[in-house]
Design a protein around this motif. Structure first.
Motif, PDB file in Angstrom:
ATOM      1  N   HIS A  84      -0.895  -6.144  -5.925  1.00  0.00           N
ATOM      2  CA  HIS A  84      -1.120  -6.819  -4.641  1.00  0.00           C
ATOM      3  C   HIS A  84      -2.229  -6.151  -3.830  1.00  0.00           C
ATOM      4  O   HIS A  84      -2.126  -6.003  -2.613  1.00  0.00           O
ATOM      5  N   VAL A  85      -3.292  -5.770  -4.500  1.00  0.00           N
ATOM      6  CA  VAL A  85      -4.425  -5.162  -3.788  1.00  0.00           C
ATOM      7  C   VAL A  85      -5.751  -5.841  -4.107  1.00  0.00           C
ATOM      8  O   VAL A  85      -6.749  -5.596  -3.428  1.00  0.00           O
ATOM      9  N   ASP A  86      -5.797  -6.697  -5.137  1.00  0.00           N
ATOM     10  CA  ASP A  86      -7.091  -7.234  -5.571  1.00  0.00           C
ATOM     11  C   ASP A  86      -7.704  -8.188  -4.558  1.00  0.00           C
ATOM     12  O   ASP A  86      -8.929  -8.319  -4.491  1.00  0.00           O
ATOM     13  N   ASN A  87      -6.882  -8.849  -3.753  1.00  0.00           N
ATOM     14  CA  ASN A  87      -7.420  -9.716  -2.699  1.00  0.00           C
ATOM     15  C   ASN A  87      -7.814  -8.931  -1.452  1.00  0.00           C
ATOM     16  O   ASN A  87      -8.295  -9.523  -0.479  1.00  0.00           O
ATOM     17  N   HIS A  88      -7.604  -7.609  -1.471  1.00  0.00           N
ATOM     18  CA  HIS A  88      -7.814  -6.801  -0.271  1.00  0.00           C
ATOM     19  C   HIS A  88      -8.715  -5.595  -0.526  1.00  0.00           C
ATOM     20  O   HIS A  88      -8.649  -4.605   0.200  1.00  0.00           O
ATOM     21  N   GLY A  89      -9.558  -5.672  -1.563  1.00  0.00           N
ATOM     22  CA  GLY A  89     -10.541  -4.625  -1.805  1.00  0.00           C
ATOM     23  C   GLY A  89      -9.980  -3.323  -2.318  1.00  0.00           C
ATOM     24  O   GLY A  89     -10.596  -2.268  -2.129  1.00  0.00           O
ATOM     25  N   LYS A 112      -1.171  -3.510   5.017  1.00  0.00           N
ATOM     26  CA  LYS A 112      -2.244  -2.509   5.079  1.00  0.00           C
ATOM     27  C   LYS A 112      -1.772  -1.158   4.566  1.00  0.00           C
ATOM     28  O   LYS A 112      -2.499  -0.461   3.843  1.00  0.00           O
ATOM     29  N   LYS A 113      -0.544  -0.791   4.920  1.00  0.00           N
ATOM     30  CA  LYS A 113       0.005   0.474   4.422  1.00  0.00           C
ATOM     31  C   LYS A 113       0.196   0.413   2.919  1.00  0.00           C
ATOM     32  O   LYS A 113      -0.132   1.364   2.199  1.00  0.00           O
ATOM     33  N   HIS A 114       0.710  -0.729   2.430  1.00  0.00           N
ATOM     34  CA  HIS A 114       0.901  -0.860   0.984  1.00  0.00           C
ATOM     35  C   HIS A 114      -0.419  -0.703   0.246  1.00  0.00           C
ATOM     36  O   HIS A 114      -0.500   0.040  -0.745  1.00  0.00           O
ATOM     37  N   VAL A 115      -1.447  -1.405   0.703  1.00  0.00           N
ATOM     38  CA  VAL A 115      -2.743  -1.345   0.017  1.00  0.00           C
ATOM     39  C   VAL A 115      -3.282   0.078   0.022  1.00  0.00           C
ATOM     40  O   VAL A 115      -3.723   0.598  -1.012  1.00  0.00           O
ATOM     41  N   ALA A 116      -3.241   0.744   1.171  1.00  0.00           N
ATOM     42  CA  ALA A 116      -3.763   2.112   1.262  1.00  0.00           C
ATOM     43  C   ALA A 116      -2.982   3.062   0.356  1.00  0.00           C
ATOM     44  O   ALA A 116      -3.570   3.872  -0.377  1.00  0.00           O
ATOM     45  N   ASP A 117      -1.659   2.963   0.383  1.00  0.00           N
ATOM     46  CA  ASP A 117      -0.829   3.853  -0.436  1.00  0.00           C
ATOM     47  C   ASP A 117      -0.975   3.539  -1.921  1.00  0.00           C
ATOM     48  O   ASP A 117      -1.008   4.445  -2.760  1.00  0.00           O
ATOM     49  N   GLU A 118      -1.069   2.247  -2.252  1.00  0.00           N
ATOM     50  CA  GLU A 118      -1.183   1.855  -3.656  1.00  0.00           C
ATOM     51  C   GLU A 118      -2.525   2.302  -4.236  1.00  0.00           C
ATOM     52  O   GLU A 118      -2.601   2.738  -5.391  1.00  0.00           O
ATOM     53  N   THR A 142      -0.854 -13.242   0.433  1.00  0.00           N
ATOM     54  CA  THR A 142      -0.725 -13.259   1.879  1.00  0.00           C
ATOM     55  C   THR A 142      -0.484 -11.849   2.398  1.00  0.00           C
ATOM     56  O   THR A 142      -0.092 -10.952   1.661  1.00  0.00           O
ATOM     57  N   MET A 143      -0.721 -11.660   3.690  1.00  0.00           N
ATOM     58  CA  MET A 143      -0.565 -10.351   4.306  1.00  0.00           C
ATOM     59  C   MET A 143       0.623 -10.378   5.260  1.00  0.00           C
ATOM     60  O   MET A 143       0.917 -11.393   5.882  1.00  0.00           O
ATOM     61  N   SER A 147       9.058   0.772  -4.776  1.00  0.00           N
ATOM     62  CA  SER A 147       9.623   0.881  -3.425  1.00  0.00           C
ATOM     63  C   SER A 147       8.712   0.209  -2.404  1.00  0.00           C
ATOM     64  O   SER A 147       9.181  -0.457  -1.474  1.00  0.00           O
ATOM     65  N   SER A 148       7.405   0.368  -2.595  1.00  0.00           N
ATOM     66  CA  SER A 148       6.455  -0.253  -1.682  1.00  0.00           C
ATOM     67  C   SER A 148       6.465  -1.770  -1.824  1.00  0.00           C
ATOM     68  O   SER A 148       6.335  -2.501  -0.832  1.00  0.00           O
ATOM     69  N   LEU A 149       6.633  -2.272  -3.051  1.00  0.00           N
ATOM     70  CA  LEU A 149       6.709  -3.721  -3.258  1.00  0.00           C
ATOM     71  C   LEU A 149       7.946  -4.308  -2.584  1.00  0.00           C
ATOM     72  O   LEU A 149       7.914  -5.439  -2.087  1.00  0.00           O
TER      73      LEU A 149
END
Length: 274
Positions: free
Chosen positions: A17-22, A177-183, A171-172, A207-209
């Motif tokens: 869940h990060v490919d749509n968010h750079g 934002k925290k998930h993307v940064a941590d992932e 969708t966001m 856990s993040s998912l």
């Protein structure tokens, strides 16, 4: 004219869940394949109605279209992306790399109404046997990363299928934002990591998912049971969410003995059949 596309499934080790968010992801292609044949005809089309719709959207010519897939549908192994990649390869008659990926994404979004990113298509087009592809979606740069021999993966079927268009993929929410940064950090930490540490990263990813809101209680119970199983180093739900396969990292092939080890493969290929 007779063209055949052979497209592998993909496993995403980490970077969900990060490919749509750079963000960053670390997928590889597997030895499960979708095979599509397109045989030119004088006029009209024959084949599955959905395949024909995708084929026409890709600018395909009058053809008999057949698809034989060993990729489980709705199980997080990107069967829909594999179909779209195969259609674009056959319709265009050439592998154009990232342009093939983008066109496959476009027809999947238009016809299947799935707001997908480029993770699946890139894994299928750019993979190399024995390697994962480290993808940076901020600039679509890629690096081939050798898969350590100690990274032994198995896939556990949750028994829960999902329809991409019926879920809110891409969708966001307030946690995104925290998930993307941590992932992204977990992907960076995974490079060359010992298997034991990679297992911890997989557990953290799941856990993040859960916090992201894309898991299900039934899936979480299965993941928790697997994480507690002797010889399992880590486990997480794989794919867009709400069902599908569970990726499990094991100490050796004897763990979960009834389930085969995931085997990596080369990228998709296109053949002209004589």
């Amino acid at each position: 004219m007779h063209r055949r596309a052979i497209v592998p499934a993909r496993v995403n080790i980490i970077g969900e869940h990060v490919d749509n968010h750079g963000g960053l992801s670390l997928p590889f292609a597997t030895s499960d394949y979708l095979i599509m044949d397109a045989i030119q005809r004088g006029e009209g089309y024959s084949g599955d109605e959905l395949v024909i719709r995708l084929w026409k959207e890709a600018g395909g010519w009058p053809a008999d279209l057949t698809v034989d897939s060993g990729i489980p549908i709705g199980m997080g192994m990107s069967s829909s992306a594999a179909l779209c990649v195969a259609i674009v390869l056959c319709a265009r008659g050439v592998n154009e790399g990232i342009e093939t990926c983008k066109e496959a994404r476009r027809i999947e979004r238009v016809v299947l109404e799935n707001n997908c990113g480029l993770l699946d298509q890139i894994a299928m087009i750019f993979s190399k046997e024995g390697h994962a592809v480290l993808v940076d979606f901020s600039d679509l740069s890629m690096e081939q990363i050798p898969l350590p021999a100690s990274w032994i993966f198995k896939l556990v079927d949750s028994g829960i299928s999902r329809a991409l268009s019926s879920t809110e993929y891409g969708t966001m929410n307030t946690y995104s934002k925290k998930h993307v940064a941590d992932e992204v950090q977990r992907v960076l930490d995974s490079r060359g990591a010992p298997a034991e540490y990679l297992g911890q990263l997989l557990n953290q990813s799941h856990s993040s998912l859960i916090s992201l809101g894309v898991s299900l209680t039934e899936i979480d119970r299965m993941v928790d049971d697997l994480q507690r199983t002797d010889g399992v180093l880590g486990a997480r739900m794989m794919g867009g969410g709400f069902g599908g396969m569970i990726l499990v990292l094991v100490e050796d092939e004897g763990v979960l003995p009834s389930i085969p080890v995931v085997v990596s493969s080369d990228s998709a290929r296109l053949e002209e059949v004589l």
